[in-house]
Design an enzyme around this catalytic site. Structure first.
Site, short mmCIF file in Angstrom:
data_model
loop_
_atom_site.label_atom_id
_atom_site.label_comp_id
_atom_site.label_asym_id
_atom_site.label_seq_id
_atom_site.Cartn_x
_atom_site.Cartn_y
_atom_site.Cartn_z
N GLY A 1 0.84 -1.20 0.00
CA GLY A 1 0.00 0.00 0.00
C GLY A 1 0.87 1.24 0.00
O GLY A 1 1.99 1.22 0.53
N GLN B 1 3.07 10.07 1.05
CA GLN B 1 4.38 9.40 1.18
C GLN B 1 5.32 9.74 0.04
O GLN B 1 6.54 9.58 0.16
CB GLN B 1 4.19 7.87 1.24
CG GLN B 1 3.53 7.40 2.52
CD GLN B 1 3.39 5.88 2.53
OE1 GLN B 1 2.43 5.34 2.01
NE2 GLN B 1 4.36 5.19 3.10
N CYS C 1 5.74 -0.17 7.20
CA CYS C 1 5.42 0.98 6.36
C CYS C 1 6.62 1.30 5.47
O CYS C 1 7.75 1.29 5.95
CB CYS C 1 5.08 2.19 7.26
SG CYS C 1 4.67 3.69 6.35
N LEU C 2 6.36 1.59 4.20
CA LEU C 2 7.45 1.91 3.28
C LEU C 2 8.19 3.18 3.72
O LEU C 2 9.32 3.41 3.31
CB LEU C 2 6.93 2.08 1.85
CG LEU C 2 6.38 0.81 1.19
CD1 LEU C 2 5.90 1.11 -0.21
CD2 LEU C 2 7.43 -0.29 1.18
N HIS D 1 -4.45 1.61 7.60
CA HIS D 1 -3.07 2.12 7.70
C HIS D 1 -2.86 3.25 6.68
O HIS D 1 -2.34 4.31 7.01
CB HIS D 1 -2.09 0.96 7.45
CG HIS D 1 -0.66 1.37 7.35
ND1 HIS D 1 0.31 0.96 8.25
CD2 HIS D 1 0.00 2.14 6.44
CE1 HIS D 1 1.48 1.49 7.90
NE2 HIS D 1 1.32 2.20 6.79
N GLU D 2 -3.30 3.00 5.42
CA GLU D 2 -3.08 4.00 4.37
C GLU D 2 -3.94 5.24 4.59
O GLU D 2 -3.50 6.36 4.32
CB GLU D 2 -3.36 3.40 2.99
CG GLU D 2 -2.48 2.21 2.61
CD GLU D 2 -0.98 2.48 2.76
OE1 GLU D 2 -0.56 3.65 2.57
OE2 GLU D 2 -0.24 1.55 3.07
N HIS E 1 -2.34 7.83 6.72
CA HIS E 1 -1.36 8.69 6.04
C HIS E 1 -2.00 9.99 5.54
O HIS E 1 -1.34 11.03 5.46
CB HIS E 1 -0.74 7.96 4.85
CG HIS E 1 0.39 7.02 5.22
ND1 HIS E 1 1.57 7.45 5.77
CD2 HIS E 1 0.51 5.68 5.08
CE1 HIS E 1 2.37 6.41 5.96
NE2 HIS E 1 1.75 5.32 5.55
NI NI Z 1 2.58 3.42 5.60
#
Ligand code: NI
Length: 200
Positions: free
Chosen positions: A73, A78, A121-122, A163-164, A167
């Site tokens: 995701g 991000q 998380c990326l 989660h997304e 953000h």
């Molecule tokens: Ni994330």
């Protein structure tokens, strides 16, 4: 003949509009992903008023960067773009499975029951910690063609969506971690600082 030309044209139009990109990692992904400590991750994203080719191309570029980073995701903030756009794909193995594109997502309802699940998380590479969230949610959103949609989500996909969506409010999963010692240790081991966490 005429009909088959029309069919071909429709197919071409569909292909053009398709959000599907190759799921293979790229040597030079189009967008860089911000990491914990970058202010870009802490800003709230604004709603998208028109779903057009620019938005679809951004979604494709986000997907290319997400597949390269082996993530499931990615949210526009991000990559430094403060728009309410998310791309999700929990199936990297099947090239033809279309990813999920969520534009202006809103939570309609959340289950009272909660689940503990390990998240990563990326934007915080290498860090994996338990987070408690509602077990299932119902959301509304627009898809990549601007069509209004509703969906129920639980399990992994429900978790990724929640989660997304965080953000889009400038919230990161580490803000929700309750095990303070585990958090400090895990962040330190991966070169991040606890001062960049905004506990909620
Ligand atoms: Ni994330």
């Amino acid at each position: 003949m005429a009909r088959s030309f029309a069919q071909l044209a429709r197919k071409a139009e569909k292909t053009k509009a398709s959000i599907l990109v190759e799921k293979e990692p790229l040597e030079a992904p189009p967008l860089d992903i911000h990491t914990l400590g970058d202010v870009a991750l802490r800003k709230a994203a604004t709603r998208i008023s028109k779903v057009d080719d620019t938005i679809r191309e951004l979604a494709r570029d986000m997907l290319r960067s997400m597949y390269t980073a082996k993530g499931i995701g990615l949210a526009a903030p991000q990559v430094g773009i403060q728009k309410q756009l998310l791309v999700i794909d929990i199936d990297h193995e099947t090239p033809t499975t279309p990813p999920l594109v969520l534009i202006n997502p809103e939570i309609i309802s959340s289950s009272a029951s909660v689940e503990t699940y390990e998240e990563g998380c990326l934007s915080i590479p290498g860090v994996y910690l338990d987070v408690v969230r509602p077990a299932s949610i119902k959301i509304s959103f627009r898809d990549e063609m601007g069509r209004p949609k509703k969906m129920n989500a639980d399990g992994l996909i429900g978790r990724v969506i929640q989660h997304e969506m965080d953000h889009l409010q400038g919230v990161l999963f580490v803000d929700r971690v309750t095990d303070q010692d585990g958090l400090n240790k895990e962040l330190g081991e991966h070169g991040f600082e606890t001062k960049d966490v905004c506990s909620i």
